[in-house]
Design an enzyme around this catalytic site. Structure first.
Site, short mmCIF file in Angstrom:
data_model
loop_
_atom_site.label_atom_id
_atom_site.label_comp_id
_atom_site.label_asym_id
_atom_site.label_seq_id
_atom_site.Cartn_x
_atom_site.Cartn_y
_atom_site.Cartn_z
N PRO A 61 0.93 -7.63 0.56
CG PRO A 61 -0.22 -7.13 2.52
CD PRO A 61 -0.41 -7.70 1.14
CB CYS A 62 5.87 -9.59 0.73
SG CYS A 62 6.32 -8.39 -0.53
CG HIS A 63 5.02 -3.97 3.24
ND1 HIS A 63 4.20 -4.12 2.12
CD2 HIS A 63 4.31 -3.24 4.13
CE1 HIS A 63 3.07 -3.49 2.34
NE2 HIS A 63 3.10 -2.95 3.55
#
Length: 176
Positions: free
Chosen positions: A144-146
């Site tokens: 989850p780079c978000h």
């Protein structure tokens, strides 16, 4: 066979999954592990990341494992814990792999600044390097780079576009 060889051609399967924020491209290997997840409108970027991490890659239409599709669909309808059930595998440098593995440990519904992640990795001065590794993460959503944001709380950027990042964070209960 031990690590990754970037000199040989790799063959992966490519599947598509409709989500509330667009068509997700799912790239899987012969063992059914997720190798890339990106958005249909960013397919060129995804293919370039695959090339950088694996060398020559051929993609052929092939359904992703049913359990993976079900887990992703479950996530998008609100069962946020489903992401941890997805088997994934990455190439990249040792530092990139360290950052990407750390991303998977940021709980849904929370965010972390780039600096906080660098500190968590024991490299507090590596903020830019963490940012670069985050930007070349091949497995959106699952890694989850978000969930990484600026130190001031700003969304900064997201490979799939800021609107998708905003949607993903709100979907996970983060006030943005």
């Amino acid at each position: 066979m031990t690590g990754q060889s970037t000199k040989t051609s790799e063959s992966f399967g490519l599947d598509r999954l409709a989500t509330p924020i667009g068509i997700a491209l799912l790239v899987t290997d012969a063992e059914g592990a997720l190798r890339a997840l990106d958005w249909e409108d960013y397919e060129h970027r995804m293919r370039e990341l695959l090339r950088l991490h694996h060398g020559a890659v051929s993609l052929s239409d092939q359904p992703a494992p049913a359990a993976m599709r079900a887990a992703l669909s479950g996530y998008f309808v609100g069962d946020l814990g489903q992401l941890s059930a997805i088997a994934w595998r990455v190439a990249g440098t040792p530092f990139q792999r360290k950052v990407w593995t750390a991303l998977a440990q940021i709980p849904a519904g929370t965010t972390l600044s780039y600096g906080a992640l660098a500190a968590r990795l024991g490299m507090p001065k590596a903020v830019r390097a963490v940012g670069h590794a985050n930007g070349s993460n091949p497995i959106s959503v699952v890694l989850p780079c978000h969930r990484l944001i600026g130190a001031d709380g700003s969304l900064v950027k997201y490979g799939g576009g800021l609107e998708r990042k905003r949607w993903l964070l709100r979907h996970e209960g983060v006030v943005v």
